[in-house]
Scaffold this motif. Structure first.
Motif, PDB file in Angstrom:
ATOM      1  N   GLU A 230       3.643 -11.940  -4.451  1.00 47.52           N
ATOM      2  CA  GLU A 230       4.914 -11.851  -3.745  1.00 47.52           C
ATOM      3  C   GLU A 230       4.788 -12.240  -2.282  1.00 47.52           C
ATOM      4  OE1 GLU A 230       7.867 -11.049  -5.265  1.00 47.52           O
ATOM      5  OE2 GLU A 230       6.662 -11.131  -7.091  1.00 47.52           O
ATOM      6  N   GLY A 231       3.556 -12.467  -1.822  1.00 45.50           N
ATOM      7  CA  GLY A 231       3.355 -12.806  -0.419  1.00 45.50           C
ATOM      8  C   GLY A 231       3.643 -11.653   0.518  1.00 45.50           C
ATOM      9  N   ILE A 232       3.347 -10.415   0.059  1.00 47.16           N
ATOM     10  CA  ILE A 232       3.641  -9.214   0.871  1.00 47.16           C
ATOM     11  C   ILE A 232       2.371  -8.362   1.013  1.00 47.16           C
ATOM     12  CG2 ILE A 232       6.117  -9.100   0.434  1.00 47.16           C
ATOM     13  CD1 ILE A 232       5.527  -7.113  -1.846  1.00 47.16           C
ATOM     14  N   GLU A 233       1.298  -9.011   1.491  1.00 47.28           N
ATOM     15  CA  GLU A 233       0.035  -8.279   1.621  1.00 47.28           C
ATOM     16  C   GLU A 233       0.139  -7.092   2.565  1.00 47.28           C
ATOM     17  OE1 GLU A 233       0.324 -11.479   1.351  1.00 47.28           O
ATOM     18  OE2 GLU A 233      -1.393 -12.431   0.377  1.00 47.28           O
ATOM     19  N   GLU A 234       1.158  -7.096   3.435  1.00 46.75           N
ATOM     20  CA  GLU A 234       1.341  -5.952   4.328  1.00 46.75           C
ATOM     21  C   GLU A 234       1.718  -4.686   3.573  1.00 46.75           C
ATOM     22  OE1 GLU A 234       5.326  -8.032   3.968  1.00 46.75           O
ATOM     23  OE2 GLU A 234       3.241  -8.635   4.236  1.00 46.75           O
ATOM     24  N   GLU A 235       2.086  -4.824   2.276  1.00 48.93           N
ATOM     25  CA  GLU A 235       2.484  -3.672   1.460  1.00 48.93           C
ATOM     26  C   GLU A 235       1.288  -3.040   0.721  1.00 48.93           C
ATOM     27  OE1 GLU A 235       5.546  -2.375   0.866  1.00 48.93           O
ATOM     28  OE2 GLU A 235       6.896  -3.850   1.770  1.00 48.93           O
ATOM     29  N   LEU A 236       0.089  -3.549   0.935  1.00 53.49           N
ATOM     30  CA  LEU A 236      -1.066  -3.058   0.168  1.00 53.49           C
ATOM     31  C   LEU A 236      -1.238  -1.542   0.273  1.00 53.49           C
ATOM     32  CD1 LEU A 236      -3.639  -5.875   1.026  1.00 53.49           C
ATOM     33  CD2 LEU A 236      -2.693  -5.381  -1.240  1.00 53.49           C
ATOM     34  N   GLY A 237      -0.878  -0.988   1.392  1.00 50.98           N
ATOM     35  CA  GLY A 237      -1.029   0.457   1.581  1.00 50.98           C
ATOM     36  C   GLY A 237      -0.009   1.284   0.827  1.00 50.98           C
ATOM     37  N   ASN A 238       0.964   0.614   0.183  1.00 53.95           N
ATOM     38  CA  ASN A 238       2.014   1.343  -0.534  1.00 53.95           C
ATOM     39  C   ASN A 238       1.740   1.466  -2.027  1.00 53.95           C
ATOM     40  OD1 ASN A 238       3.696   2.038   1.589  1.00 53.95           O
ATOM     41  ND2 ASN A 238       4.764   0.065   1.549  1.00 53.95           N
ATOM     42  N   VAL A 239       0.484   1.362  -2.419  1.00 55.41           N
ATOM     43  CA  VAL A 239       0.168   1.550  -3.832  1.00 55.41           C
ATOM     44  C   VAL A 239       0.614   2.934  -4.288  1.00 55.41           C
ATOM     45  CG1 VAL A 239      -2.193   2.367  -3.364  1.00 55.41           C
ATOM     46  CG2 VAL A 239      -1.629   1.388  -5.596  1.00 55.41           C
ATOM     47  N   GLU A 240       0.561   3.907  -3.372  1.00 51.39           N
ATOM     48  CA  GLU A 240       1.106   5.246  -3.610  1.00 51.39           C
ATOM     49  C   GLU A 240       1.890   5.648  -2.373  1.00 51.39           C
ATOM     50  OE1 GLU A 240       1.412   7.299  -5.982  1.00 51.39           O
ATOM     51  OE2 GLU A 240      -0.038   6.744  -7.532  1.00 51.39           O
ATOM     52  N   ILE A 241       3.210   5.569  -2.476  1.00 49.47           N
ATOM     53  CA  ILE A 241       4.082   5.948  -1.362  1.00 49.47           C
ATOM     54  C   ILE A 241       4.032   7.462  -1.194  1.00 49.47           C
ATOM     55  CG2 ILE A 241       6.473   5.930  -0.544  1.00 49.47           C
ATOM     56  CD1 ILE A 241       6.836   3.380  -2.292  1.00 49.47           C
ATOM     57  N   ASP A 242       3.945   7.903   0.047  1.00 46.49           N
ATOM     58  CA  ASP A 242       3.846   9.347   0.311  1.00 46.49           C
ATOM     59  C   ASP A 242       5.046  10.096  -0.262  1.00 46.49           C
ATOM     60  OD1 ASP A 242       1.468   9.082   1.647  1.00 46.49           O
ATOM     61  OD2 ASP A 242       2.397   8.877   3.624  1.00 46.49           O
ATOM     62  N   ALA A 243       4.767  11.248  -0.846  1.00 45.81           N
ATOM     63  CA  ALA A 243       5.834  12.082  -1.413  1.00 45.81           C
ATOM     64  C   ALA A 243       6.640  12.720  -0.286  1.00 45.81           C
ATOM     65  CB  ALA A 243       5.233  13.165  -2.306  1.00 45.81           C
ATOM     66  N   PRO A 244       7.923  13.010  -0.541  1.00 44.69           N
ATOM     67  CA  PRO A 244       8.721  13.703   0.482  1.00 44.69           C
ATOM     68  C   PRO A 244       8.193  15.117   0.700  1.00 44.69           C
ATOM     69  CG  PRO A 244       9.920  13.590  -1.596  1.00 44.69           C
ATOM     70  CD  PRO A 244       8.694  12.753  -1.767  1.00 44.69           C
ATOM     71  N   GLU A 245       8.448  15.638   1.872  1.00 47.45           N
ATOM     72  CA  GLU A 245       8.007  16.996   2.188  1.00 47.45           C
ATOM     73  C   GLU A 245       8.682  18.000   1.244  1.00 47.45           C
ATOM     74  OE1 GLU A 245       5.759  18.089   4.307  1.00 47.45           O
ATOM     75  OE2 GLU A 245       5.255  16.067   4.988  1.00 47.45           O
ATOM     76  N   LYS A 246       7.893  18.917   0.751  1.00 49.47           N
ATOM     77  CA  LYS A 246       8.389  19.942  -0.173  1.00 49.47           C
ATOM     78  C   LYS A 246       9.551  20.714   0.451  1.00 49.47           C
ATOM     79  CE  LYS A 246       6.792  24.177  -2.457  1.00 49.47           C
ATOM     80  NZ  LYS A 246       5.610  25.068  -2.682  1.00 49.47           N
ATOM     81  N   GLU A 247       9.440  21.019   1.745  1.00 49.91           N
ATOM     82  CA  GLU A 247      10.483  21.812   2.415  1.00 49.91           C
ATOM     83  C   GLU A 247      11.815  21.055   2.455  1.00 49.91           C
ATOM     84  OE1 GLU A 247       7.468  21.245   3.556  1.00 49.91           O
ATOM     85  OE2 GLU A 247       6.599  23.247   3.225  1.00 49.91           O
ATOM     86  N   ASN A 248      11.762  19.736   2.649  1.00 45.55           N
ATOM     87  CA  ASN A 248      12.996  18.945   2.712  1.00 45.55           C
ATOM     88  C   ASN A 248      13.706  18.915   1.362  1.00 45.55           C
ATOM     89  OD1 ASN A 248      12.529  18.379   5.400  1.00 45.55           O
ATOM     90  ND2 ASN A 248      11.582  16.394   4.993  1.00 45.55           N
ATOM     91  N   VAL A 249      12.913  18.769   0.282  1.00 47.05           N
ATOM     92  CA  VAL A 249      13.488  18.747  -1.059  1.00 47.05           C
ATOM     93  C   VAL A 249      14.129  20.108  -1.366  1.00 47.05           C
ATOM     94  CG1 VAL A 249      12.992  18.497  -3.523  1.00 47.05           C
ATOM     95  CG2 VAL A 249      11.839  17.019  -1.862  1.00 47.05           C
ATOM     96  N   THR A 250      13.424  21.166  -1.012  1.00 50.31           N
ATOM     97  CA  THR A 250      13.943  22.520  -1.239  1.00 50.31           C
ATOM     98  C   THR A 250      15.266  22.735  -0.500  1.00 50.31           C
ATOM     99  OG1 THR A 250      11.701  23.398  -1.493  1.00 50.31           O
ATOM    100  CG2 THR A 250      13.447  24.986  -0.979  1.00 50.31           C
ATOM    101  N   LYS A 251      15.334  22.251   0.726  1.00 50.45           N
ATOM    102  CA  LYS A 251      16.541  22.412   1.540  1.00 50.45           C
ATOM    103  C   LYS A 251      17.731  21.677   0.903  1.00 50.45           C
ATOM    104  CE  LYS A 251      15.650  22.272   5.852  1.00 50.45           C
ATOM    105  NZ  LYS A 251      15.302  21.765   7.203  1.00 50.45           N
ATOM    106  N   ILE A 252      17.492  20.455   0.423  1.00 51.81           N
ATOM    107  CA  ILE A 252      18.568  19.654  -0.174  1.00 51.81           C
ATOM    108  C   ILE A 252      19.083  20.306  -1.452  1.00 51.81           C
ATOM    109  CG2 ILE A 252      19.065  17.450  -1.321  1.00 51.81           C
ATOM    110  CD1 ILE A 252      17.080  16.183   0.705  1.00 51.81           C
TER     111      ILE A 252
END
Length: 908
Positions: A230-252
Motif C-alpha cells: 500500500e506504500g504506507i510503511e509509516e503504518e508499520l507500528g500499527n500492527v496492534e493499535i493501542d486499546a482504549p483506556e479502560k476508564e474511558n470505556v467504563t465512563k461511556i
C-alpha cells in the motif's frame, strides 16, 4: 552480484521497489511490538526473530526473481527451475550453527517449520511428501552451478540490514540437506509441516512454542507486506493499535446503563477470569462484554451479519471509530456504504483482516474454523494468546458447529487467552465439555447466571402466554388454516404488531401470499417478509427498515402491521412485536422467538419498565405484561400433525428436538409443583442414557397413558411404554392430541428452567448430540484441515452456493457492462475494483441457494455475451468463481428467491 527483490513493482505501491533487505527490516520493525507482548519468554522471542530474519532467504532463487517478480536484470539468469520460495529458504540456513546458537533440537525444528511453511500452498504435499523432480533439479542446480553466486547475492543483500552481523554466520548453503534430497530423502523429513494429520509428530499435542514462533512470523510478515504493497510503511507500528483506556470505556457505557447497573457489580468478580454469562435477551450482555474486555484486545463474535453490523455500530460508540474493526465476508461493502471515503473504508477493512484493531466485531466463521487448524491457524492462535474473545448466541449454531466452537475455546484457554461465553439459552453439553477439558474449572471460569441472581424477580415477570395449536394436515403439505389467517389480519387491524415465523423460506412465502391476498388494500401495504434468500442489498435494506422503522424496539406508535419471517429474526433483529404466530421449533429457539415479543418490557432494579412509554411496575406480586397489552395469548405455536411436525422436516430441526420440546412444555403445564426440584437434581450431574430413560419414565408416563386414542391399550403396550417412554415419544404421534389448545403462562425464569431441562435430557446417542460428540471425537483425534476453505465448509455445514436467477441475468449483464465502462472512463483505484463490483453489482443480484449439478457457471455466460479484453476476463473468472446461474428460480424484491413451479420447502 544482483539485488534481490521481495515484492514486484506495481501500481499499488506507486511503482516503488521493495528489496529483500527492505522487507526483512520492515518485518523486524513490526516484530518490536511482539517483543512487548511476550517479554516474559526471551527464548521464544529469540527463536521468532531468527525465523523472521531467515523466512525469505528462498527469494534468492532466479526463477522467483525473474519470473514471479519481474527482476529482469537478475543473475544467474534462469526461469525454468523453480520451487516455492518458502521451501527453498531452509536450504540457506547453516543448521549446525543454528543448533549450536539455540542449544535446542526442538526449537530448531520449530524455526525450520515456521520458515518453510509460512506461505502454505495447496500443491505443497506433492513437493514435500513425494520425490519431486522439480525439487531435485533445483537442488542439483544449486550444488553444481549456483551456490557461490546465490550466496554472494544473499550476503550483499542482507549486509544492508543493521542486525546482519548477529546472523551472518548462520546464512550459508546447506549442502547436507541439498544432497539429502538428491539421495531420495523426502523434504517432509527435513521440515515437519504443521498442517497435515498424516504426519506423526503432530498427531499428539501441538506445542505452544511452535505456534508462537509461526504465528508471530505470519502476523509480522503479513502486516509488513500489506504496508509495503500500500506504500504506507509509516503504518508499520500499527500492527496492534493501542486499546482504549479502560476508564474511558467504563465512563461511556455507564452513561447509557447507569453506574449501578448489574454489569458493574458482576464485573468485579470476573474481569480477570474466563466467564460464562447466562442472561435474558435484551438484558445488556453486549455492554457486559465491552466492560469485560478491561482495556485488552477484544474479539466479539456473533452468528449473523445483521447482528454483527449492529454490534459494530455500538462498539464504535463505546471504544471509538479508530479502535473498532468489522470482520465478515461483506464487511468491505458495508463500510463502503457507510462512508464516502473509499480508500479509508478499504483501509479499515484491511486493518481488521490484519487483526490490528484492539476491538474486532466479527461473524463466528471468521475464527471458529481455525479449531481445525488449517494453514495460517498460528496467526490466529498467537493473537488469541494475549486477547479476550466474547462469543454471543452460541445456541444459534448447529451441533457440529458447537463442537468446533468448544474445541476453539479449549485452544483459547491453552494459549493463555480469555473467553466470555454468553447467551440466554446455554446448552448444558457445552458446559459439560468445558468442565472436562479445563482443569480446576470452577476456579478458572467464573459463572454468572442472571436468572439465578434475579430468580425472585424473573419468577414473577410474565411476558408471554402461549397456546399450542395442533393442525391436521396431509404429510408434506403445510398450510395455515383460513381462520388463523383471519385472526392474524384482525390483530393487525386492532393496531397490533404481529410477527409470523415459519421454519422454511417456501412456507414463509406462501403464508405471506395468503395474508396479502386476504387483506384489505390499506393493510396490504403493512405486510412484510424477511428471510435469508434475498440479495445482500435487499436484505440489508429490509433489515434496516424493520429495525429502525416498522418494528423498531420499543414500539411507540399505535399502527398495526405484520412481519412474516423465518428464523433469521431469532437472534439478529432487535424488533418489538405484540403477538407471535410461529411454527414449533426447539425450545431454545422458541424462547429466542418469544424474545421478539413485548421486548420493550424489561426488568431493572426491582421494577419492570416499558421502554415505549416509560411506565414502571413493581414486582411485589406477579406481573403479566401480556395482560397490560390486552392480549390473553400472545404466542401461538403451530404443530403439524404429521411425521415431520414442522415444514422443514428433519432438514431444519430434528424430530427429536421438536418432540422433547413439546414434552417439556406439557410437563411445565401439568406438574403439581414447580420444576425446580427436578431442575436442581438434573443440573448437578451429567446424566447417562440409562438415567435419562428413568427420568422420562418417572416424569412422562402420564403424558403417554393419558393420550386420547380410540380402543383399549393392551397390557403389553403399557409395559413397553414403561420400558422406553423416551423411544415411544419419538416414534408415536397420538399423544400430541393432548397438547391441542393447551395454554401456558411462562415466566422468564420458567423459560430458563425449561431450556436447561430440555438440553439436559437429550441422549448422547440421539440425533442431535450424536453430531456434537462425533465431531468432538474427530477433532480430539487430531483432525486438521489442509485448507482454510475446507475448514469453513465443515464449520458452516452447508452446501449453499451463490446464484443469479436467469430472469435477472440481462440486468446483471447490463450493470456489469456499465461497471466496465465506468472503470475505463474514470480510471478507478484498482485496489477497490472488486469491492466496487461487489457493492454496485453483485450485492444486487447474488442469492444463496442449495447447489445443483445443473447450474451453469455465471462467468462463462458473461464472458460469452459481453465484449471485453483478456484482463477483464481474468478478473471476472476470479470474481465470479463459485457463482452460478439458475433457470429454476425467479427473483423479486418483494418475495426474494422464488422456485418456479415448485414450492421451496428448504432454507431459512
Amino acid at each position: 552480484m544482483s539485488e534481490i527483490w521481495a515484492k514486484s513493482v506495481n501500481e499499488k505501491n506507486n511503482n516503488k521497489r521493495v528489496t529483500l533487505s527492505n522487507h526483512v527490516s520492515d518485518v523486524l520493525k513490526v516484530f518490536e511490538f511482539f517483543k512487548k507482548k511476550f517479554s516474559d519468554n526471551q527464548f521464544i522471542l529469540n527463536a521468532a526473530e531468527i525465523a523472521i530474519f531467515f523466512h525469505d532467504l528462498g527469494k534468492v532463487l532466479p526463477s522467483f526473481q525473474i519470473k514471479a517478480l519481474g527482476n529482469i536484470g537478475y543473475y544467474p539468469r534462469d526461469v525454468v527451475y523453480e520451487i516455492p520460495h518458502s521451501l527453498f529458504s531452509v536450504f540457506w540456513i547453516n543448521i549446525d550453527k543454528l543448533k549450536e546458537k539455540l542449544n535446542s533440537e526442538e526449537y530448531l525444528n520449530y524455526i525450520i517449520s515456521a520458515i518453510a511453511y509460512h506461505h502454505w500452498k495447496d500443491n505443497f504435499d506433492e513437493i514435500i511428501s513425494l520425490e519431486n523432480k522439480q525439487l531435485k533439479q533445483v537442488c542439483e542446480k544449486v550444488i553444481y552451478e549456483w551456490k557461490d553466486e546465490l550466496k554472494e547475492n544473499l550476503d550483499k543483500e542482507f549486509g544492508k540490514i543493521s542486525s546482519y552481523d548477529e546472523y551472518k554466520e548462520l546464512i550459508d548453503v546447506n549442502i547436507t540437506w541439498l544432497k539429502a534430497i538428491l539421495s531420495h530423502r523426502l523434504f517432509v523429513n527435513l521440515a515437519v509441516p504443521p498442517y497435515k494429520f498424516d504426519y506423526h509428530p503432530l498427531r499428539g499435542e501441538v506445542k505452544k512454542e511452535w505456534i508462537f514462533i509461526s504465528g508471530v512470523l505470519q502476523r509480522c510478515d503479513h502486516f509488513a507486506s500489506w504496508c509495503e504493497e500500500e506504500g504506507i510503511e509509516e503504518e508499520l507500528g500499527n500492527v496492534e493499535i493501542d486499546a482504549p483506556e479502560k476508564e474511558n470505556v467504563t465512563k461511556i457505557i455507564s452513561r447509557s446503563i447507569g453506574d449501578k447497573a448489574w454489569q458493574f457489580k458482576e464485573l468485579e468478580k470476573c474481569s480477570e477470569k474466563n466467564t460464562i454469562l447466562i442472561a435474558p435477551t435484551g438484558y445488556g450482555k453486549t455492554e457486559f462484554a465491552f466492560l469485560w474486555s478491561s482495556g485488552e484486545k477484544l474479539f466479539y463474535t456473533l452468528p449473523l451479519r445483521a447482528s454483527v453490523n449492529n454490534t459494530f455500530e455500538r462498539a464504535k460508540n463505546a471504544f471509538g471509530c479508530n479502535k473498532t474493526g468489522l470482520l465478515h465476508s461483506d464487511a468491505d461493502v458495508y463500510l463502503l456504504d457507510k462512508s464516502s471515503d473509499e480508500t479509508g473504508s478499504i483501509k479499515l477493512c484491511e486493518l481488521a483482516k490484519q487483526l490490528s484493531y484492539p476491538v474486532i466485531v466479527s461473524t463466528g466463521d471468521q475464527f471458529f474454523p481455525y479449531a481445525l487448524r488449517p494453514p495460517g491457524f498460528e496467526r490466529i492462535f498467537v493473537s488469541l494468546s494475549y486477547s479476550r474473545i466474547a462469543i454471543d448466541e452460541i445456541q444459534a449454531y448447529s451441533p457440529k458447529a458447537c463442537a468446533i466452537i468448544v474445541k476453539f475455546l479449549e485452544w483459547v484457554y491453552k494459549m493463555g487467552g480469555k473467553f466470555l461465553l454468553m447467551t440466554a439459552t446455554m446448552p448444558k453439553f457445552v458446559i459439560d465439555y468445558l468442565k472436562d477439558v479445563i482443569p480446576d474449572f470452577c476456579k478458572k471460569v467464573n459463572f454468572v447466571n442472571i436468572y439465578e441472581k434475579e430468580k425472585d424477580a424473573f419468577s414473577k415477570l410474565y411476558k408471554h402466554k402461549i397456546r399450542l395449536n395442533l393442525i391436521e394436515t396431509k404429510d408434506k403439505q403445510f398450510d395455515i388454516p383460513d381462520e388463523i389467517i383471519r385472526e392474524v389480519l384482525q390483530k393487525a387491524k386492532d393496531n397490533k404488531r404481529v410477527l409470523v415465523i415459519l421454519n422454511t423460506v417456501g412456507f414463509a412465502q406462501s403464508v405471506y401470499d395468503k395474508l396479502k391476498n386476504s387483506a384489505d388494500e390499506q393493510l396490504k401495504e403493512r405486510i412484510f417478509l424477511i428471510h435469508s434468500r434475498y440479495t445482500l442489498k435487499d436484505r440489508e435494506n429490509k433489515e434496516f427498515d424493520y429495525i429502525n422503522n416498522k418494528f423498531k424496539n420499543p414500539k411507540t406508535e399505535d399502527v398495526g402491521k405484520i412481519l412474516v419471517a423465518t428464523q433469521v429474526v431469532e437472534a439478529s433483529l432487535d424488533i418489538d412485536a405484540d403477538i407471535l404466530y410461529t411454527e414449533m421449533c426447539p425450545l431454545d429457539c422458541l424462547v429466542q422467538r418469544m424474545g421478539r415479543v413485548l421486548r420493550r418490557y424489561f426488568y431493572k432494579d426491582g421494577e419492570v419498565i416499558n421502554k415505549g412509554n416509560n411506565n414502571k411496575f413493581n414486582l411485589d406480586k406477579p406481573f403479566k405484561a401480556f395482560e397490560k397489552e390486552h392480549s390473553e395469548v400472545n404466542v401461538n405455536v403451530f404443530i403439524f400433525n404429521n411425521n415431520n411436525l414442522q415444514s422443514g422436516g428433519h432438514r431444519v430441526y430434528s424430530r427429536e428436538l421438536i418432540i422433547l420440546s413439546l414434552a417439556w412444555l406439557w410437563k411445565l403445564k401439568n406438574t403439581q409443583n414447580s420444576l425446580e426440584e427436578l431442575f436442581n437434581k438434573i443440573t448437578k450431574q451429567k446424566f447417562n442414557n440409562n438415567e435419562i430413560e428413568k427420568l422420562f419414565t418417572d416424569e412422562f408416563t402420564d403424558l403417554i397413558s393419558n393420550r386420547q386414542s380410540s380402543g383399549k391399550k393392551s397390557k403389553k403396550s403399557k409395559d413397553e411404554n414403561k420400558e422406553s417412554v423416551y423411544k415411544y415419544l419419538l416414534s408415536n404421534s397420538d399423544w400430541l392430541k393432548t397438547l391441542d389448545k393447551m395454554e401456558i403462562e411462562l415466566s422468564e425464569y420458567d423459560k430458563y428452567i425449561l431450556v436447561t431441562l430440555f438440553y439436559s435430557s437429550l441422549k448422547e446417542d440421539g440425533d442431535y448430540l450424536k453430531d456434537f460428540y462425533n465431531t468432538l471425537y474427530i477433532l480430539n483425534s487430531g483432525l486438521m484441515s489442509e485448507r482454510k476453505v475446507e475448514a469453513e465448509r465443515i464449520f458452516r455445514d452447508i452446501s449453499d452456493v451463490q446464484i443469479i436467477t436467469k430472469n435477472k441475468f440481462e440486468d446483471f449483464k447490463k450493470d456489469t457492462e456499465e461497471f466496465i465502462k465506468s472503470v475505463e472512463h474514470d480510471d478507478k483505484n484498482k485496489r477497490l475494483l472488486f469491492t466496487q463490483f461487489k457493492k454496485s453489482v453483485l450485492s444486487k443480484y447474488v442469492v444463496m441457494y442449495f447447489y445443483s449439478a445443473n447450474f451453469e457457471l455465471a462467468y462463462k455466460k458473461l464472458i460469452a455475451e459481453v465484449e471485453m479484453d483478456n484482463k477483464w476476463k481474468q478478473r471476472f473468472k476470479r470474481w465470479l468463481s463459485g457463482i452460478y446461474l439458475s433457470d429454476k428460480h425467479d427473483y423479486n424484491y418483494d418475495k426474494g428467491l422464488i422456485k418456479i413451479n415448485d414450492e421451496d420447502k428448504e432454507g431459512r
